[in-house]
Enzyme design. Structure first.
Site, mmCIF file in Angstrom:
data_model
loop_
_atom_site.group_PDB
_atom_site.id
_atom_site.type_symbol
_atom_site.label_atom_id
_atom_site.label_comp_id
_atom_site.label_asym_id
_atom_site.label_seq_id
_atom_site.Cartn_x
_atom_site.Cartn_y
_atom_site.Cartn_z
ATOM 1 N N GLY A 156 10.081 101.735 61.022
ATOM 2 C CA GLY A 156 10.342 102.737 59.992
ATOM 3 C C GLY A 156 9.086 103.448 59.527
ATOM 4 O O GLY A 156 8.990 103.834 58.361
ATOM 5 N N GLY A 157 8.110 103.626 60.418
ATOM 6 C CA GLY A 157 6.938 104.420 60.072
ATOM 7 C C GLY A 157 5.888 103.643 59.310
ATOM 8 O O GLY A 157 4.749 103.535 59.743
ATOM 9 N N GLY A 213 14.456 106.887 67.737
ATOM 10 C CA GLY A 213 14.357 105.453 67.445
ATOM 11 C C GLY A 213 15.696 104.810 67.133
ATOM 12 O O GLY A 213 16.014 103.739 67.646
ATOM 13 N N ARG A 248 12.467 111.513 75.734
ATOM 14 C CA ARG A 248 13.321 110.570 75.008
ATOM 15 C C ARG A 248 14.538 110.181 75.849
ATOM 16 O O ARG A 248 14.952 109.027 75.856
ATOM 17 C CB ARG A 248 13.816 111.194 73.697
ATOM 18 C CG ARG A 248 12.707 111.523 72.732
ATOM 19 C CD ARG A 248 12.348 110.286 71.911
ATOM 20 N NE ARG A 248 11.382 110.634 70.882
ATOM 21 C CZ ARG A 248 11.417 110.151 69.631
ATOM 22 N NH1 ARG A 248 12.356 109.294 69.278
ATOM 23 N NH2 ARG A 248 10.508 110.508 68.757
ATOM 24 N N ALA A 277 17.489 115.457 61.011
ATOM 25 C CA ALA A 277 17.708 116.614 60.152
ATOM 26 C C ALA A 277 17.246 116.373 58.721
ATOM 27 O O ALA A 277 17.048 117.320 57.964
ATOM 28 C CB ALA A 277 19.186 116.998 60.161
ATOM 29 N N TYR A 315 25.981 111.069 60.249
ATOM 30 C CA TYR A 315 25.469 109.727 60.489
ATOM 31 C C TYR A 315 24.189 109.453 59.694
ATOM 32 O O TYR A 315 23.184 108.993 60.242
ATOM 33 C CB TYR A 315 25.221 109.498 61.975
ATOM 34 C CG TYR A 315 25.494 108.056 62.379
ATOM 35 C CD1 TYR A 315 25.089 107.007 61.555
ATOM 36 C CD2 TYR A 315 26.186 107.751 63.540
ATOM 37 C CE1 TYR A 315 25.359 105.702 61.886
ATOM 38 C CE2 TYR A 315 26.453 106.435 63.880
ATOM 39 C CZ TYR A 315 26.031 105.414 63.047
ATOM 40 O OH TYR A 315 26.297 104.114 63.366
ATOM 41 N N CYS A 317 26.001 90.026 64.550
ATOM 42 C CA CYS A 317 27.377 90.518 64.604
ATOM 43 C C CYS A 317 27.847 90.686 63.162
ATOM 44 O O CYS A 317 27.119 90.349 62.231
ATOM 45 C CB CYS A 317 28.287 89.559 65.360
ATOM 46 S SG CYS A 317 28.653 88.030 64.492
ATOM 47 N N GLY A 329 15.209 102.419 54.062
ATOM 48 C CA GLY A 329 15.277 103.557 54.975
ATOM 49 C C GLY A 329 15.392 104.905 54.296
ATOM 50 O O GLY A 329 15.224 105.940 54.939
HETATM 51 N N1 LIG Z 1 22.067 103.866 58.642
HETATM 52 C C1 LIG Z 1 21.890 105.188 58.637
HETATM 53 O O1 LIG Z 1 22.232 105.858 57.694
HETATM 54 C C2 LIG Z 1 21.257 105.824 59.804
HETATM 55 C C3 LIG Z 1 21.280 105.160 60.996
HETATM 56 C C4 LIG Z 1 20.654 105.772 62.061
HETATM 57 C C5 LIG Z 1 20.054 107.004 61.929
HETATM 58 N N2 LIG Z 1 20.054 107.644 60.748
HETATM 59 C C6 LIG Z 1 19.433 108.962 60.617
HETATM 60 O O2 LIG Z 1 19.502 109.591 61.897
HETATM 61 C C7 LIG Z 1 18.341 110.364 62.110
HETATM 62 C C8 LIG Z 1 17.638 109.952 63.380
HETATM 63 O O3 LIG Z 1 16.935 108.734 63.232
HETATM 64 P P1 LIG Z 1 15.886 108.299 64.357
HETATM 65 O O4 LIG Z 1 15.186 107.066 63.849
HETATM 66 O O5 LIG Z 1 16.571 108.232 65.662
HETATM 67 O O6 LIG Z 1 14.869 109.534 64.311
HETATM 68 P P2 LIG Z 1 13.786 109.997 65.407
HETATM 69 O O7 LIG Z 1 12.933 110.984 64.715
HETATM 70 O O8 LIG Z 1 13.188 108.820 66.077
HETATM 71 O O9 LIG Z 1 14.674 110.761 66.489
HETATM 72 C C9 LIG Z 1 15.256 112.038 66.282
HETATM 73 C C10 LIG Z 1 15.488 112.691 67.624
HETATM 74 O O10 LIG Z 1 16.176 113.911 67.432
HETATM 75 C C11 LIG Z 1 15.640 114.889 68.338
HETATM 76 N N3 LIG Z 1 15.927 116.217 67.796
HETATM 77 C C12 LIG Z 1 15.454 116.764 66.643
HETATM 78 N N4 LIG Z 1 16.025 117.951 66.422
HETATM 79 C C13 LIG Z 1 16.868 118.189 67.452
HETATM 80 C C14 LIG Z 1 17.747 119.238 67.775
HETATM 81 N N5 LIG Z 1 17.915 120.302 66.974
HETATM 82 N N6 LIG Z 1 18.481 119.127 68.899
HETATM 83 C C15 LIG Z 1 18.356 118.046 69.732
HETATM 84 N N7 LIG Z 1 17.526 117.031 69.465
HETATM 85 C C16 LIG Z 1 16.801 117.094 68.327
HETATM 86 C C17 LIG Z 1 14.176 114.540 68.407
HETATM 87 O O11 LIG Z 1 13.596 115.022 69.611
HETATM 88 C C18 LIG Z 1 14.198 113.008 68.353
HETATM 89 O O12 LIG Z 1 14.250 112.426 69.634
HETATM 90 C C19 LIG Z 1 17.480 110.229 60.878
HETATM 91 O O13 LIG Z 1 17.733 111.310 60.022
HETATM 92 C C20 LIG Z 1 17.968 108.923 60.287
HETATM 93 O O14 LIG Z 1 17.723 108.823 58.903
HETATM 94 C C21 LIG Z 1 20.650 107.054 59.680
#
Ligand SMILES: NC(=O)c1ccc[n+]([C@@H]2O[C@H](COP(=O)([O-])OP(=O)(O)OC[C@H]3O[C@@H](n4cnc5c(N)ncnc54)[C@H](O)[C@@H]3O)[C@@H](O)[C@H]2O)c1
Ligand SMILES: NC(=O)c1ccc[n+]([C@@H]2O[C@H](COP(=O)([O-])OP(=O)(O)OC[C@H]3O[C@@H](n4cnc5c(N)ncnc54)[C@H](O)[C@@H]3O)[C@@H](O)[C@H]2O)c1
Lengths: 558, 558
Positions: B45-46, B171, B196, B261, B317, B406, B495
Site C-alpha cells: 500500500g505504498g 496491484g 502490467r 481513478a 470497485y 477464505c 487503504g
Molecule cells: N477494497 C477496495 O475497495 C478496493 C479493492 C481493490 C482495488 N480498489 C481500488 O481500485 C483501484 C486500483 O487499485 P490498484 O492497487 O490495482 O492500483 P494500481 O495503481 O496498482 O493499478 C491501476 C492500474 O490501472 C491502469 N490504468 C489507469 N488508468 C487507466 C485507464 N484509463 N485505462 C486503462 N488502464 C488504466 C494503470 O496502468 C494501472 O496498471 C484503486 O483506486 C483502489 O483504491 C479498491
C-alpha cells in the site's frame, strides 16, 4: 421520566456484585442529587448523558440484571448493542461513546447523528458512569494548587500565607476558593454574577463576599499575614477587578482565571454591563457583544501579564483565554503565561499520579470513612494527601453514593506494588473482612496521565510535539481490558468537545474476592503505568526516573 | 537493512508459541517475498510499514524474545513502548497505529509527526503483522464476484457462461481476471500499460492479451458460449475500450473498474496517450493532465452507465470513479450504479461473513494442505468455499509463510459454535494431534463486517446513515481483547487514508492447547458476532435473521 432509583445496601438484583456495581454506578450518575438534568439523562457538562434514551437505559439495566459472570455487555454511545461470552477475568461491560471517523469528527456531523438518535454525547464520566458530583473538580483544583505551592513556595505548607486571585465561580470555577483554603491559602475570586457568589457561600465553598476591591484586598492581606486561610468573592467583572488591584499596587502571589472565556458569546461577560444588561445586549446585538467581550478579555489578559511581570505566578486554567485573545487580536504574547497542565499537572502525570476515586456501593458513609482511615494509614508520609483527606472529610458533602477521590501514582513499595494497587488491595481486604459493608468501586476521571489525548488540555505542549497522537488512550483501554478491569470505555470529546480529545476510563469492583485482588493488582499497575510510559516516551526526565524507580518497563527510552 | 530473517520450523526462540507466533508474523511481513519495499520496512500500500524504524524492529523482536506468558507488550505506531503484567488468557501484544485526535486527523498533521519519527503509517495488515501477499486481494475479489453471481445469476454455478468487463491490472486490480475465471466466468480487462498485462500473464493471473477489442470480444463470446472460463487483457484505455464494445453492440453481463481513478493525476490515464506520453504530459502540464484525465473518466462512467442501461450489472470497485466525476462535473447520475460493498459485500457482512486467514508457522506447505482438507471436510455443503479452496490450491503460489484465506461467518451448528470457531477448533485439534507440525495463526484483513468504520468503503451508505460512527471498531478491539485474542490492534487510515477509516484486527495462535481452544471459541464468536450486531443495529434484515439463527444477542433490535 423513568428513573428506577439508586439501589444501596447489601442485597443485589444482579447475578454478581460486578454487574450490580455497574448498575449502581449508572443509577448513581442519574441520581437527582448528582445529575445536572436527570430528566434528560444529562449528568454534567451541559449535554453529557449516561444513556442514549430512557429505552436504552431500561435495556441496559435489564441486560445487567441477566448478565452472567463470564459475559460481557457492549454499549455503543449509550445504547446496549450486544452481549458476548468472554470469561470471568475479562470486563463485564465495554463502552464506546461519541466516536466518529476523523474526517467526520466534528460537531456538525455529531449533531446530525445525535438528532437521529444514532449517537450520544457521553462527556468523560457521564457516559462511563463514573461521575461523583462536584468532589472531583474540587480535588483536581486542590491538587493543582498544591503542586503550585510545592513548586513556587517550597518552604511553606501548601499555600499558607499566600494569596491567589482568580475569576469565575461557576460550575467548575466555584471549587477554587475552597481548594485554596484547603491548601491553607487566601483566595480573592471575581465573579460578575452575585447569585453565583451567594451559592458558593451557602454551600461553604466561599467564606464572604463584597462589592469592594479595596475591602477584599485588605481582608486578604490581613488573613495572609496571619497565616489564616480565607476566601472572598468580589462582585464585579474580573478584568476590572484585576486592574483595580494593580492600581492599588496589589500583586497576589498567584493569579489565574476560570471565567468561561472559551465561549466569547455565551460564556464570558464584557466589562461595563450587569449580567442582565449583558444578556440583553447578547440578544439584541451579538456582534457588538463579541467585540466588547473580546476587548474585555484582552484587558483581562493584560492585567494577568502585568501581575506576572510584577512577580505573581500566573497560569491559565483551561478556559482558553490566551487562545481567544491571540486569535482575535493576533497578540502572541497572550501565551506568555503557561497552561495549568504543562505547569503543574504534567510533573505529576510523569509519575503516573492521577485521579483515583472510589464509591461505596452500600450507600453507607461509614464505609468511606473506613477507606479514609486506610489511605491515611497506608501513606503516612504524604502530607498533601493527608491534608486533602482530612479536609474532604469535613468539607465535602456526599452527593448520591458516598465517594472519595485522591491522587495516587505508580510508585512501588518493596514488593513492587504501586500506590494505587496497594490502596485498592487494602480496600479489598477490608471488604473481605466485613469491615466495609459492601463492595467498593474504583474509577477515575479524565484529568489523567496516560489515558487522554487532548491537545488543548491534558496533552497541551508535550515536549516532543505529540499532543495529537491518539494511540495512547487506545492502548490504555486495551491494556486495562487485558488486565481485567470490570468496565472499560473509550470516548471522543469530553470537556473540550467533539474531535478535540480521545480518552479512556475504567472501573474495578473490589468485592473482597481473590479475583478482585488480581484485577486490582494488574489494573492499578497498568493504568498509572501508561502515564509513566507515555511521558517517558515523550522525553520527560521525571517519567524516566519514575520508570526506573517503580519498575515500569520502557523498551526504547528516548 | 537489518532484516533478521523469517524463522520457520518447530524450534522457538521465544518463551512460548504465542510470542513466537507474533515474532514470525512480523518477520513474515518483511520477508522480501512478501513485502513491497522491505528495505524501508514497507509491506504494501505504498507506505504501510511493519515497524517505525529498524531500531524499533530490533527492539520489538528483543521484547518478544523475553516476554513471559502473562505479560503484554504495547506497540505504539510501530514502536514498542511498554510491557505490563496481565494474565495468560489476555493478549500478548496490543497495537495502536497512526491514530490522531479528530481535529488533527489528516495527512498534513500525520506527515509532520511522521517526519519527526513520532508515528508511522501502518495500513491495515502491515502494522498489525497480518499481511500474507496477494492471496488476500484475490480471495476478496473472488468472494465479491461469487456474490454477484449468486444475486444476479442464481441458476448458474458461479459466473459460468457470464462475461465481466473491467479495467486496471495493477496491484489489486490484477487479481480480477483470475477471480473471474476461478468463478468459472470470462473476463475482459482493459489496461493501458502493456507491461502490467504481461506480468499478469506470467504469474498466471490472466490468460491472453490483445490490442484489438474486436478480437477480445469474439474470444470472450466464444468462451462464454462454451461455458469455459477465459480471461484476456486488452491493451488500451478503458474508456476507449468500453466505447468500442458499445459501438459493436457488445454488452457484458457485468461491468466494473479498478483503474486508479481515485487519483486523477498520479493514478488514472487520460485517453489518447500512451503511458510514456501521459507521464510526460503529467510532468510538463499537470493541470492539462487532470483536465484530460477527468474528461476520460466522464466518458468511462458514461460507458458504464450505458452498459447498465442495456442490461449489464454495473458496480464501482472502490476506486471512487463515481465521486471523481461527480465532484469535477457536478453530475449526480455518476452515482446511478452502486459501490461493491453495499451491493455485494454487505449481505455477507450482515451474517458475520468476512475474511478468515491462517498462516502455518512451520513454513511447511503440507500444514496448509491439511487445513485445506479440514475446511472442505467441515463445510461440505458450501460450494463457493469448496471451489475457492480447490482452485486456490492449484493457482495460489505461497509468498513467505504458507497461508490460506477464505470467508466464514457467524452461523452456528447444533452446539452453538460459529463457523469460524468450528474451523479454528478443528485446526487446534490437528495441531494437538501432531497432524499439523507447528501452531497455526488465524487473523484477517480489513474488508470486514464488524471491525471497520470507513464511510468511503466498508460502511458506505449504511441503511441508517451511521457510516462515520467509529464506536464499532473500538468495541470490536475491546471485545476481542476481552475474549482473549493474542494480538489486538486498532488503526487509522488503512487503504483509504488518514482520517478516513478506523479499523481493528486480531490474531489467535492455535498451538493445540486447551487455552487456545478457549480463546478460539470466544474470539471467533465475538469477532464475526460484531458484524452481526453492527448490521442488526443499522436495521438490516439479514443481520437480524442471522442473530436469531445463530444466537447472537441483540438487546435493542430496531
Ligand atoms: N477494497 C477496495 O475497495 C478496493 C479493492 C481493490 C482495488 N480498489 C481500488 O481500485 C483501484 C486500483 O487499485 P490498484 O492497487 O490495482 O492500483 P494500481 O495503481 O496498482 O493499478 C491501476 C492500474 O490501472 C491502469 N490504468 C489507469 N488508468 C487507466 C485507464 N484509463 N485505462 C486503462 N488502464 C488504466 C494503470 O496502468 C494501472 O496498471 C484503486 O483506486 C483502489 O483504491 C479498491
Ligand atoms: N480541567 C480543565 O481544563 C478545566 C477545569 C475547570 C474549568 N475549566 C474552564 O474554566 C471555565 C469555567 O468553567 P465553569 O464550568 O465554571 O463555567 P461556568 O460557565 O459554569 O462559570 C463561569 C463563570 O464565570 C462568570 N464570568 C464570565 N465572565 C466573567 C467576567 N468577565 N468576569 C467575572 N466573571 C465572569 C460567569 O458569571 C460564571 O459564573 C471554562 O472555560 C472551563 O472550560 C477548565
Amino acid at each position: 421520566r423513568r428513573y428506577q432509583g439508586s439501589p444501596t445496601g447489601t442485597d443485589i438484583e444482579c447475578r454478581g456484585w460486578r454487574q450490580e456495581a455497574v448498575l449502581r454506578m449508572l443509577n448513581n450518575n442519574l441520581d437527582p442529587e448528582v445529575a445536572e438534568r436527570p430528566e434528560d439523562l444529562v449528568v454534567y457538562g451541559g449535554t453529557g448523558r449516561a444513556a442514549r434514551s430512557w429505552d436504552a437505559y431500561d435495556a441496559i439495566l435489564a441486560e445487567l440484571r441477566e448478565l452472567a459472570d463470564d459475559e460481557t455487555l457492549l454499549v455503543q454511545s449509550g445504547k446496549p448493542v450486544g452481549v458476548f461470552r468472554t470469561h470471568e477475568r475479562a470486563p463485564r461491560v465495554l463502552i464506546a461513546n461519541s466516536n466518529l471517523v476523523g474526517k467526520w469528527d466534528d460537531w456538525e456531523h455529531f449533531h446530525e447523528l445525535e438528532a437521529e438518535g444514532k449517537t450520544m454525547y457521553g462527556q468523560m464520566t457521564a457516559g462511563s458512569w463514573a461521575y461523583i458530583g462536584t468532589q472531583g473538580i474540587l480535588q483536581g483544583t486542590y491538587e493543582t494548587l498544591a503542586e503550585l505551592g510545592r513548586q513556587h513556595f517550597p518552604d511553606e505548607e501548601g499555600l499558607r500565607g499566600r494569596t491567589v486571585v482568580t475569576g469565575g465561580l461557576g460550575g467548575m470555577g466555584g471549587a477554587q476558593p475552597l481548594a485554596v483554603t484547603m491548601n491553607g491559602g487566601v483566595c480573592i475570586a471575581a465573579e460578575v454574577d452575585e447569585d453565583r457568589i451567594d451559592r458558593r457561600i451557602e454551600t461553604g465553598y466561599c467564606m464572604e463576599k463584597t462589592d469592594s476591591v479595596a475591602e477584599a484586598v485588605e481582608r486578604a492581606e490581613a488573613a495572609a499575614a496571619a497565616d489564616e486561610s480565607y476566601s472572598v468573592g468580589v462582585h464585579g467583572n474580573a478584568a476590572d477587578v484585576l486592574e483595580a488591584m494593580l492600581e492599588r499596587g496589589f500583586v497576589p502571589d498567584a493569579v489565574t482565571d476560570q471565567t468561561s472565556a472559551h465561549d466569547e458569546l455565551e460564556g464570558y461577560y464584557p466589562s461595563g454591563y450587569t449580567v442582565e444588561a449583558a444578556d440583553e445586549l447578547r440578544e439584541r446585538d451579538p456582534e457588538r457583544y463579541v467585540e466588547e467581550s473580546v476587548d474585555t478579555m484582552e484587558r483581562h489578559v493584560d492585567a494577568i501579564l502585568e501581575m506576572q511581570d510584577r512577580g505573581a505566578v500566573a497560569f491559565e486554567y483551561g478556559n482558553n483565554i490566551r487562545g481567544q485573545v491571540q486569535s482575535y487580536t493576533g497578540r502572541d504574547d497572550a501565551f506568555d503565561f503557561p497552561g495549568f497542565v504543562p505547569a503543574y499537572i504534567r510533573p505529576l502525570f510523569c509519575r503516573g499520579k492521577g485521579p483515583f476515586r472510589w464509591v461505596a456501593l452500600s450507600g453507607d458513609p461509614e464505609d468511606i470513612r473506613r477507606t479514609d482511615d486506610a489511605v491515611l494509614d497506608l501513606f503516612p508520609d504524604d502530607d498533601r494527601l493527608a491534608r486533602w483527606i482530612r479536609l474532604a472529610r469535613e468539607e465535602v458533602q456526599f452527593q448520591g453514593l458516598p465517594a472519595r477521590v485522591c491522587w495516587l501514582g505508580s510508585r512501588t513499595d518493596d514488593e513492587g506494588v504501586s500506590e494505587r494497587a496497594r490502596f485498592a488491595l487494602k480496600i479489598n481486604e477490608l471488604v473481605a473482612d466485613g469491615e466495609i459493608s459492601a463492595p467498593i468501586v474504583v474509577t477515575r476521571d479524565h484529568l489523567d496521565a496516560g489515558s487522554v489525548a487532548s491537545p488543548n488540555r491534558e496533552t497541551e505542549a508535550m515536549r516532543d510535539g505529540t499532543d495529537a497522537v491518539a494511540d495512547w488512550p487506545i492502548l490504555n483501554a486495551l491494556v486495562n481490558c487485558a488486565a481485567g478491569a470490570d468496565v472499560v470505555s473509550v470516548h471522543d470529546g469530553g470537556g473540550v468537545g467533539i474531535g478535540n480529545a480521545l480518552h479512556a476510563n475504567n472501573h474495578v469492583v473490589l468485592d473482597g474476592s481473590d479475583l478482585a485482588a488480581e484485577k486490582a493488582r494488574a489494573v492499578f499497575t497498568t493504568d498509572p503505568g501508561m502515564g509513566v510510559v507515555r511521558h517517558a516516551d515523550a522525553g520527560y526526565e521525571e517519567a524516566l526516573d519514575e520508570a526506573a524507580r517503580s519498575g515500569v518497563r520502557v523498551p526504547m527510552p528516548p
